[in-house]
Design an enzyme around this catalytic site. Sequence first.
Site, mmCIF file in Angstrom:
data_model
loop_
_atom_site.group_PDB
_atom_site.id
_atom_site.type_symbol
_atom_site.label_atom_id
_atom_site.label_comp_id
_atom_site.label_asym_id
_atom_site.label_seq_id
_atom_site.Cartn_x
_atom_site.Cartn_y
_atom_site.Cartn_z
ATOM 1 C CD GLU A 73 -8.910 -108.767 18.027
ATOM 2 O OE1 GLU A 73 -9.064 -108.102 16.968
ATOM 3 O OE2 GLU A 73 -8.709 -109.989 18.032
ATOM 4 C CG HIS A 88 -9.191 -102.933 18.664
ATOM 5 N ND1 HIS A 88 -8.003 -103.495 19.069
ATOM 6 C CD2 HIS A 88 -9.809 -103.878 17.889
ATOM 7 C CE1 HIS A 88 -7.891 -104.710 18.554
ATOM 8 N NE2 HIS A 88 -8.976 -104.964 17.847
ATOM 9 C CG HIS A 112 -4.704 -107.021 16.381
ATOM 10 N ND1 HIS A 112 -4.658 -106.097 15.344
ATOM 11 C CD2 HIS A 112 -6.014 -107.253 16.616
ATOM 12 C CE1 HIS A 112 -5.894 -105.789 14.984
ATOM 13 N NE2 HIS A 112 -6.737 -106.475 15.735
ATOM 14 C CG ASP A 116 -12.175 -107.241 15.971
ATOM 15 O OD1 ASP A 116 -11.500 -106.269 16.367
ATOM 16 O OD2 ASP A 116 -11.901 -107.871 14.942
#
Length: 326
Positions: free
Chosen positions: A8, A10, A164, A287
């Site tokens: 995860e 980004h 998500h 994250d």
Amino acid sequence: MNGKIALEEHFATEETLMDSAGFVPDKDWPELRSRLLDIQDRRVRLMDEHGIETMILSLNAPAVQAIADSTRANETARRANDFLAEQVAKQPTRFRGFAALPMQDPELAARELERCVKELGFVGALVNGFSQDNRSAVPLYYDMAQYWPFWETVQALDVPFYLHPRNPLPSDARIYDGHAWLLGPTWAFGQETAVHALRLMGSGLFDKYPALKIILGHMGEGLPYSMWRIDHRNAWIKTTPKYPAKRKIVDYFNENFYLTTSGNFRTQTLIDAILEIGADRILFSTDWPFENIDHAADWFENTSISEADRKKIGWGNAQNLFKLNR
């Protein structure tokens, strides 16, 4: 611990960048902006420093899901996916890609997923919660009947779908009035995503498409700790099942879902998740750039679990789930 796989993680394009501006104070925006736009430099240095071999990259939120025109959503998704494919090609051993999808139109979404998997080499999709569509009076959740042909494509392609979070629409968020601190990752993200996941479980989707693989971040958005109570209360009154699915909710959770450690670096929470869903269904994530890679890696490498489970969660489960060659 070297060789970790994180999924995860980004990035943003200039087109989607400002969707992330509201998640930090103004004084911190330059730092977050820099993190989101960087892929090949600082990100890779941090990966090297903290033993992350591979990141599976995904577009920031809500991005495509908040574009109410399906044609424009599709165009934005395609541009983001093409950009990501170019970035992955620069360092294919360090990066893989999740597709952004225009879920406003299930047929377009299925076509784009197929393109991303078969032509761009992506390993799945990450979708930022429900979608907005100016043709619909309500947010679009993916248990709805029009999405079932899309799920058939996902199963046929045999790739995971990462659900998500995003914030609820203002019309659905009155409970947060006067308490904006509860929005976003503090609370609303998890609540919104957990309900969406429960809708999928209760809809009968996994009876029709039993090979679907759904990923939830943040150690399961609170769901591991609610499974017993959900099924217990549904069975309290001996009547016809209250949802279309044929089995207990926990059965679908344990057989069709995977969890990541993204943005939830707490040992007690990890152990509880292991006890509920098993170490074979939990995967390391950070994250980034909304959390720090060093925080995630330092916690995970020192958390009180067995070394066998640490290897599974750190890289083994992801290697198997995404069919990654090492």
